[in-house]
Design a protein around this motif. Sequence first.
Motif, PDB file in Angstrom:
ATOM      1  N   SER A 143       0.811  -1.208   0.000  1.00 51.84           N
ATOM      2  CA  SER A 143       0.000   0.000   0.000  1.00 51.84           C
ATOM      3  C   SER A 143       0.849   1.264   0.000  1.00 51.84           C
ATOM      4  O   SER A 143       1.934   1.317   0.577  1.00 51.84           O
ATOM      5  N   LYS A 144       0.330   2.292  -0.661  1.00 48.12           N
ATOM      6  CA  LYS A 144       0.894   3.629  -0.530  1.00 48.12           C
ATOM      7  C   LYS A 144       0.884   4.002   0.958  1.00 48.12           C
ATOM      8  O   LYS A 144      -0.016   3.596   1.692  1.00 48.12           O
ATOM      9  N   THR A 145       1.870   4.752   1.386  1.00 51.31           N
ATOM     10  CA  THR A 145       2.153   5.112   2.786  1.00 51.31           C
ATOM     11  C   THR A 145       2.821   3.993   3.552  1.00 51.31           C
ATOM     12  O   THR A 145       3.101   4.130   4.743  1.00 51.31           O
ATOM     13  N   ARG A 146       3.106   2.857   2.903  1.00 49.63           N
ATOM     14  CA  ARG A 146       3.833   1.764   3.545  1.00 49.63           C
ATOM     15  C   ARG A 146       5.113   1.416   2.795  1.00 49.63           C
ATOM     16  O   ARG A 146       5.957   0.687   3.311  1.00 49.63           O
ATOM     17  N   ARG A 147       5.280   1.956   1.591  1.00 44.60           N
ATOM     18  CA  ARG A 147       6.418   1.562   0.755  1.00 44.60           C
ATOM     19  C   ARG A 147       7.729   2.169   1.250  1.00 44.60           C
ATOM     20  O   ARG A 147       8.783   1.528   1.192  1.00 44.60           O
ATOM     21  N   GLY A 148       7.658   3.409   1.711  1.00 36.24           N
ATOM     22  CA  GLY A 148       8.876   4.047   2.189  1.00 36.24           C
ATOM     23  C   GLY A 148       9.440   3.355   3.415  1.00 36.24           C
ATOM     24  O   GLY A 148      10.643   3.094   3.510  1.00 36.24           O
ATOM     25  N   ARG A 149       8.566   3.006   4.364  1.00 36.77           N
ATOM     26  CA  ARG A 149       9.083   2.341   5.559  1.00 36.77           C
ATOM     27  C   ARG A 149       9.574   0.930   5.244  1.00 36.77           C
ATOM     28  O   ARG A 149      10.469   0.426   5.934  1.00 36.77           O
ATOM     29  N   LEU A 150       9.018   0.288   4.215  1.00 32.91           N
ATOM     30  CA  LEU A 150       9.553  -1.001   3.785  1.00 32.91           C
ATOM     31  C   LEU A 150      11.014  -0.857   3.375  1.00 32.91           C
ATOM     32  O   LEU A 150      11.882  -1.606   3.844  1.00 32.91           O
ATOM     33  N   SER A 151      11.310   0.121   2.508  1.00 34.40           N
ATOM     34  CA  SER A 151      12.693   0.345   2.080  1.00 34.40           C
ATOM     35  C   SER A 151      13.574   0.743   3.257  1.00 34.40           C
ATOM     36  O   SER A 151      14.721   0.294   3.372  1.00 34.40           O
ATOM     37  N   GLY A 152      13.021   1.572   4.138  1.00 38.20           N
ATOM     38  CA  GLY A 152      13.804   2.038   5.273  1.00 38.20           C
ATOM     39  C   GLY A 152      14.148   0.930   6.245  1.00 38.20           C
ATOM     40  O   GLY A 152      15.286   0.820   6.716  1.00 38.20           O
ATOM     41  N   ILE A 153      13.167   0.081   6.575  1.00 36.81           N
ATOM     42  CA  ILE A 153      13.425  -1.025   7.499  1.00 36.81           C
ATOM     43  C   ILE A 153      14.425  -2.005   6.894  1.00 36.81           C
ATOM     44  O   ILE A 153      15.334  -2.491   7.578  1.00 36.81           O
ATOM     45  N   ALA A 154      14.280  -2.298   5.599  1.00 41.88           N
ATOM     46  CA  ALA A 154      15.224  -3.204   4.931  1.00 41.88           C
ATOM     47  C   ALA A 154      16.639  -2.644   4.991  1.00 41.88           C
ATOM     48  O   ALA A 154      17.612  -3.376   5.231  1.00 41.88           O
ATOM     49  N   ALA A 155      16.776  -1.326   4.786  1.00 36.54           N
ATOM     50  CA  ALA A 155      18.097  -0.699   4.863  1.00 36.54           C
ATOM     51  C   ALA A 155      18.667  -0.796   6.274  1.00 36.54           C
ATOM     52  O   ALA A 155      19.869  -1.027   6.464  1.00 36.54           O
ATOM     53  N   SER A 156      17.804  -0.643   7.295  1.00 33.89           N
ATOM     54  CA  SER A 156      18.269  -0.724   8.673  1.00 33.89           C
ATOM     55  C   SER A 156      18.716  -2.144   9.031  1.00 33.89           C
ATOM     56  O   SER A 156      19.749  -2.337   9.672  1.00 33.89           O
ATOM     57  N   VAL A 157      17.930  -3.135   8.613  1.00 34.86           N
ATOM     58  CA  VAL A 157      18.301  -4.529   8.875  1.00 34.86           C
ATOM     59  C   VAL A 157      19.620  -4.871   8.192  1.00 34.86           C
ATOM     60  O   VAL A 157      20.531  -5.458   8.794  1.00 34.86           O
ATOM     61  N   ALA A 158      19.730  -4.486   6.919  1.00 33.86           N
ATOM     62  CA  ALA A 158      20.967  -4.758   6.177  1.00 33.86           C
ATOM     63  C   ALA A 158      22.139  -4.006   6.791  1.00 33.86           C
ATOM     64  O   ALA A 158      23.269  -4.514   6.833  1.00 33.86           O
ATOM     65  N   GLY A 159      21.870  -2.789   7.294  1.00 32.77           N
ATOM     66  CA  GLY A 159      22.930  -2.021   7.933  1.00 32.77           C
ATOM     67  C   GLY A 159      23.463  -2.719   9.164  1.00 32.77           C
ATOM     68  O   GLY A 159      24.673  -2.773   9.391  1.00 32.77           O
ATOM     69  N   LEU A 160      22.565  -3.250   9.992  1.00 28.94           N
ATOM     70  CA  LEU A 160      22.987  -3.981  11.189  1.00 28.94           C
ATOM     71  C   LEU A 160      23.849  -5.184  10.813  1.00 28.94           C
ATOM     72  O   LEU A 160      24.918  -5.419  11.407  1.00 28.94           O
ATOM     73  N   LEU A 161      23.400  -5.945   9.830  1.00 26.56           N
ATOM     74  CA  LEU A 161      24.158  -7.112   9.399  1.00 26.56           C
ATOM     75  C   LEU A 161      25.485  -6.702   8.761  1.00 26.56           C
ATOM     76  O   LEU A 161      26.495  -7.408   8.903  1.00 26.56           O
ATOM     77  N   SER A 162      25.502  -5.559   8.085  1.00 25.42           N
ATOM     78  CA  SER A 162      26.745  -5.062   7.487  1.00 25.42           C
ATOM     79  C   SER A 162      27.760  -4.696   8.568  1.00 25.42           C
ATOM     80  O   SER A 162      28.958  -4.906   8.411  1.00 25.42           O
TER      81      SER A 162
END
Length: 448
Positions: free
Chosen positions: A168-187
């Motif tokens: 849904s619109k209004t949920r796509r940005g936080r999807l990208s943001g959370i994925a970046a945060s998870v990947a950042g932690l693992l990085s």
Amino acid sequence: MSRSSSERDLTERVYGYLAEDEDARVCKDIPEAACNDQPKAFVAHLIALSMTKLGDSLVSARLVLPWILASLGTSSVFISALVPLRESLALLPQLIIAQQLRETPVRKWFWVFGSVGQALSLVGMLLSVIMLRGSALGWAIVILLTIFSISRGVCSVSIKDVQGKTISKTRRGRLSGIAASVAGLLSVLTALVVLMAPTLLGGTLEQGNVLIFSGLLGTAAVLWLAAAATYAQVPEVPGATEGGGNAMIEALKSMRLLWQNKQFGSFVLTRALLVSSAFAIPFIVVMIQRSGEGSLTSLGGLMLANGIAGMMAGRFWGKWSDSASHYVMAAAAFLAVLIMASALALYSFAEAWLAQQWLAGLLIFAAAVAHHGARVGRKTYLVDMATADNRAQLTAVSNTVIGGVLLLGILLGALDSYAGVEAVMVTLILLGSIAGVRALTLPNVQRD
């Protein structure tokens, strides 16, 4: 309770927490048939994106691949070609791909096969690092990077279309943001391993390097294969297939959208100027290295700074993008300008300070935060600006234009050789300033 019912309940609870959507019923700008499956689609997207974003950090063309080639004695000719090839070839073919995508009702398989292509390219790089040296290694990496980048282009143009149908619109940005945060932690965790590796590994320096590089490439390949398997589970409803025709002719016709759709054309110009944030980090690293060696200029240190930036900034940028993605682009542009100006001032007037490890790390961290913001903001803006009928087409046109702009990044290397890194930084500062001002003038597509 059946296993499938239990899994669905768990998925909906995870979605409700991460998307801040407790009833899982926000279904704005997606087909009605996709509403009930949105939690599953969100979680599958999140897992797949987290794995590929981590893979990106492990085989970064801005950092890791140049480090590999330089450490193994490959000519600088090959090293200077990595970033332009990686960035432009992932974008330039997308108009052709978009037309093929348009003719296919279920489009997630483009992303799946593109991810498999990237994994196979990385396996080839791994074997090349083990078996080849000199020009042979350089040519192998460049050719495999070409295949990797084209495969990446397939994923890039398809995921925006699939997201537009399933999230849904209004949920796509936080999807990208959370994925970046998870990947950042693992990085960050991966970077710590790389930092400790030299003390843990025996043998010669080259043997240790080969082992570290092989581990990075092999892990990234596994991540892309796992991401492909995960993304295959995204519940996607078939989309429209009208508008077929010769791919090249349709591609050329699509370019007219740049001046026919004023809002879209203005966005593409702003995005083109935002490439200054993409080119900032490598040249900041150049200035740090020329100011004096330090542990934060090592491979592990740079990966650590970038990973922490992704972990901390991703969700913030993503949530803000869901309400005002044009402001996110502006803030990211101005932050990048501030960091570039600070680095240039230190390099010109206080070089000894720039060589300080804590200050160098802070600059790299802040530049990475700005770059994450630019990426999340412009991705969310494009997806929300487009409609289900033109999303793939607009994405492909935008990416093709930006691919050509990024290819011009080769000229920055020539400018550095002719006039020095100072001239490069001044150029990027000017471009970033204009990008920030233009982003502020874009309409807020999240209010529509």
